[in-house]
Structure formats: C-alpha cells, structure tokens
Design an enzyme around this catalytic site. Structure first.
Site, PDB file in Angstrom:
ATOM      1  CE  LYS A 298      -3.894  -1.830   2.714  1.00 28.53           C
ATOM      2  NZ  LYS A 298      -4.937  -1.630   1.688  1.00 28.53           N
ATOM      3  NE  ARG A 372     -10.951  -9.636  -2.033  1.00 30.97           N
ATOM      4  CZ  ARG A 372     -11.274  -8.698  -2.913  1.00 30.97           C
ATOM      5  NH1 ARG A 372     -11.657  -9.027  -4.140  1.00 30.97           N
ATOM      6  NH2 ARG A 372     -11.224  -7.422  -2.571  1.00 30.97           N
TER       7      ARG A 372
END
Ligand code: BES
Ligand code: MN
Ligand code: ZN
Length: 518
Positions: A298, A372
């Site tokens: 990120k 996920r």
C-alpha cells in the site's frame, strides 16, 4: 436502590438506578435533559427551582447534544455543577444517543466522577421515540459508555508534567452513573440500563482491540483477547495454531501469513445457552492485525490506519461476550482467522495460485486483497463444521465500499431478502447503519481467472461487490448468509478528536439482531 457494577476496559464503573429524585443526590454533575418542546414549557421553572437564573435559556435551545454547564452554590448535598442537555426533537433513538454521547465526552473533560441524570422524563421520551423506557435506558447507558471511552493505555504521561499537576486529586472520569428520578419506571430502567452496560462495555472492549497497533496486537494476542472475553462471558474458546490450521488445509490463511514473522491463529468461540436453543448463528470476523498490502504494498499515507483491519474480528469477540452475558437463547459461534499481511522474501506473490480449504483454487491477482482469502477458509469451516442456520461475516474488506457509501455506513450483502431486511432494521435501531448492495451474477464475470477457479481481484469497478461475490463462492450454497463490509465505519481517522479511532461498529447491530431472534 440497587447497584450494578460492570468493569469497562478502563476505569471501574458503577451504575446506580433509583426511584428518588435527582436534585438532592451528592454528585459532581447534575444533568437535566430537555427536548426542544419541554425546554420551552419547563426550562425557566426548573432553573428557578434550583436557584439558578434563566439567562442561559436565551442561548440554549436543546438541540440534540447541546450542552450548557451552569454553576450554583449549594450547602450540603446536591451539585454545584448543573448541565442542561439538549435531546433535540427526541423522536428517535439517534437523538438520545447523540445527546448522551456528547454529555459523557464533556463530563470526562470536566473530570466529573459521579454523574447524576434526572430521568423523570424517560416515560415521555420513550413515547416520543415510539420506544420503551427499558430501551431508552439501554441507549442512554450505551451512549454514555461510548462517549466516556478514551484510548489512553499507551500514554505513559511522562511528558505531561503540567497536565499531571493540574489533574492531581481530580476524580477518575465518570466512575459512577446515577439514573435518578426514575419513579415507577425504576425497574424497567434498571433492566434496560443493565443491558446497556453489557453492550456498551463489550463495544468498548472491541474498540480497544481495534485501537491497539500491530506491535501490540498480533494474531496470538487477538486469540488471547478472545480467551479473556470467554472467561468474562462464560463461553468456550479454542485456538488453532499453525499446525492445526495447516492440517485443516486452510490455504487462504496460510498464504496471507506466509510473509510474516508472527504465527497465524484461528479462533473458535462457542456460546451455548442453558436449555433449548432457537437457532445456531455463525459469526465470522476478519482478523488482519496489520495490512501492509503485502508484496502489492500500500502507499505509506494512511497505512498506519491498517492496524484497524481486524475490526470485524474485534466485533465478533465483543458480540460473543455480550450475548453470553445477556444469556440469549441462541447458540452463537464466533470464528476469527487472524494474521498480519506483510511483504518479505517468503511472502505470497501476485500471480500465485493457492488452494483454499474448500478445494477452490484462487489466482492471487493482488496480495492486498487478503481479507477475502482468510475469510474464504473461515466461511468453509463455519458451514462444514456447524451447519448453522445463519452465517454473517464482518470485514474491513474494501476501500471501494468507502467510495460507495462513505465513512459512516457499512455495505451489506445477503442471499436472503428477509435476513437483509432484518439486518437493515437492526442497523437503524442500533444507530449503526448498513445499506444493501446487490450480489447479481453480472459481477461474477469480473473475478474470473484464466488459470484458477477464481481470481481474488476484480476488473474495473464495483470493488466492494466483486469482493462479496468472491466470498459467496465459499458459503457453498448456504441459504442464509450475509456479508457486512465495515471498511468505512469501523475506524475514524486521526483528527476526529476524542471520537477518533476504533468505533466497535457492528456490536450494537448484531446484539440487536440476535436479541430479535432470541
Ligand atoms: N483492508 C483493506 C480494505 C480497507 C481499505 C479497509 C481502507 C479500510 C480502509 C483490504 O484488505 C484491501 O486492501 N482491499 C483492497 C482490495 C483490492 C486490492 C482489490 C482495496 O480495497 O483497495
Ligand atoms: Mn489489503
Ligand atoms: Zn485488509
């Protein structure tokens, strides 16, 4: 007069409910709540009765959360500090929440130890809000605990000499809350306030976990927090270590953990009530203790906020503690897959194909779509191990959800209309709003992979929906599943004043929902 003592994560807290009037109570702050209309009718008279003049009424209009602090001389009992608290129109729980949160926050700043609230109006408030005195009392206590919370565990105070001197001898903030003037409603108010104490305390426990940074809360620490909650609430907690996780074939959780120095954990919590249970509900919470993005790293701006990427897990732990303390007649399972998501020589790489516990293979297009992957295994485990009536997962899953719905509202998905409706309503009642988004098959196209069963990254657009579509594959045809993306409301960025940091979003919503099933 009965006393109910609850230990919140910070200082001790005592709750007292009494039928007797508020004014004579010896207290650090006497609170007089007024709705807009009541203020016009009764404001002047009440102030005069306390020996105060009416001049504050030219400015104070009783908007929800408005506060005016007045001072008077008293001899003996009573309080020299009086707060006028605005309840606004008082037509919904939201007004009461806002009011009492703001009151508590102010009382903390003023270092008030004992806070006494005049509750003579509770019956009327309940009527205006089409609620019950019990529920209003619950909202009141939840809101006060919420507004009182501060994350100060990591402040040594060593550099605050002036402040320390100033605050020496002052009481700890809001150590006792007195709900006075309850009259004939005392029993109902006590019942509601006790429930509010449980929910508010558990929510603050969740907030504390969310606020703890990655070096203070590893996967093992998160598991330990669940064990501690289990001891307080009286529910079973089992923690799987790396070996057990590998034995179960949880390839999603192992893949995300691969780049880390910390071991992963998978925590199973189980609350079983005495007697008959009406339903089994499985709650799954994303427990990424820090999300750097992994190799798909990120940008640095705001990366520190990714300590909050275990807010789903914190919520589930808080709910388990609350439902067990409230003794709801449901069996509730809490599942928390936990790890941090770090880059390193051993980390998962973009393009890697992994095999999840379900046997479904995943093409990892982006290592930052890690939530996920760990939820996939937890959903499979929930369905296979417990065959629950309902499965609900909570996760700070996508930045796209923030784009769609902003910071205050969560995204909600469900394959069952009735369940979606119930979650929506509980969100409204609890002041934790969710908005439903679709699970249409058009979106499944976007997560197709050329090399594996599914990709963890969607092509352009609708990132929160494609994430939900990904998860749907792992509930294996379960008919009552919901996914709540709390990326926005779980955490308030720096600069939000005393309200910044973890919110414990979802604790109140889920407790409301589970109560409605109990
Ligand atoms: N934890 C983040 C989502 C998030 C972002 C939560 C901002 C709270 C605030 C999640 O793991 C993530 O990185 N999602 C990616 C997915 C993408 C790579 C497909 C995202 O949203 O950008
Ligand atoms: Mn991520
Ligand atoms: Zn994440």
């Amino acid at each position: 007069m009965t006393k109910t003592t609850g230990s919140s994560t910070a200082a001790a807290f005592t709750l007292t409910v009494t039928a007797k009037p508020a004014a004579p109570v010896k207290t650090d702050l006497l609170v007089l709540p007024f709705g807009v209309k009541e203020l016009k009718k009764l404001g002047g008279k009440t102030l005069k009765g306390l020996g105060l003049d009416e001049s504050p009424l030219s400015d104070f209009k009783a908007g929800a959360g408005d506060l005016a602090i007045l001072y008077r001389t008293v001899s003996g009992k009573g309080s020299s500090r009086v707060a006028l608290l605005g309840l606004g129109q008082g037509k919904s729980n939201a007004d009461y929440r806002k009011a009492f949160e703001s009151l508590a926050s102010r009382a903390v700043e003023l270092h008030c130890g004992v806070v006494t609230i005049d509750c003579e109006g509770v019956g009327d408030w309940a009527k205006h809000a089409r609620s019950t005195p019990e529920r209003i009392a619950g909202v009141m206590v939840e809101a006060i605990l919420f507004g009182r919370y501060r994350f100060d565990r990591l402040k040594s105070g060593k550099l605050d000499k002036e402040k320390n001197k100033e605050e020496k001898g002052k009481p700890e903030p809001i150590t006792e809350l007195v709900l006075a003037g309850c009259g004939a409603l005392a029993d109902a108010i006590r019942k509601g306030a006790d429930a509010g104490l449980v929910v508010g305390t558990c929510q603050n426990m969740s907030r504390e976990l969310v606020n703890l940074p990655g070096n203070h809360l590893t996967a093992e620490d998160l598991a330990q927090a669940a064990r501690d909650a289990g001891k307080r609430g009286g529910f079973d907690v089992t923690v799987f270590d790396r070996e057990k996780i590998a034995g179960l074939g949880m390839g999603g959780l192992l893949a995300v953990n691969q780049g880390s120095k910390e071991s992963p954990t998978f925590t199973v919590m189980e609350y079983r009530p005495e007697g008959k249970t009406k339903k089994t509900v499985a709650l799954v919470g994303k427990g990424i203790t820090f999300d750097s993005g992994g190799i798909s790293i990120k940008p640095s701006a705001g990366m520190d906020e990714m300590k909050s990427d275990m807010a789903g897990a914190a919520c589930v732990i808080g709910v388990l503690e609350a439902v067990s303390k409230l003794a709801l007649p449901l069996r509730v399972i809490g599942l928390v897959p936990a790890t941090d998501n770090m880059p390193s020589g051993s980390a998962l790489k973009p393009g890697d194909v992994i095999t999840t516990m379900s046997g479904i293979t995943v093409d990892v297009g982006n290592t930052d779509a890690e939530g996920r992957l760990i939820l996939a295994d937890a959903l499979t485990y929930a369905k296979r191990e417990y065959a629950p009536d309902v499965i609900i997962d909570l996760a700070t899953l996508t930045g796209a959800c923030i784009v769609a719905l902003g910071m205050k509202v969560a995204g909600m998905f469900s394959n069952d209309d009735e369940l979606a409706d119930e979650i929506f309503k509980s969100g409204q009642a609890a002041g934790e709003k969710v908005w439903r988004l679709p699970l249409w098959d058009e979106y499944a196209e976007q997560i197709k992979s050329d090399v594996a069963d599914v990709s963890n990254t969607g092509s352009k657009g609708a990132g929160t929906i494609t994430a939900a579509k990904f998860l749907e594959n792992f509930v294996e045809g379960h008919k009552r599943w919901a996914h709540i993306d709390i990326a926005g409301p779980a955490f308030v960025a720096k600069g939000g004043g005393s309200g910044s940091g973890g919110t414990g979003f979802g604790v109140r919503l889920l407790v409301d929902l589970l109560k409605s099933w109990g």
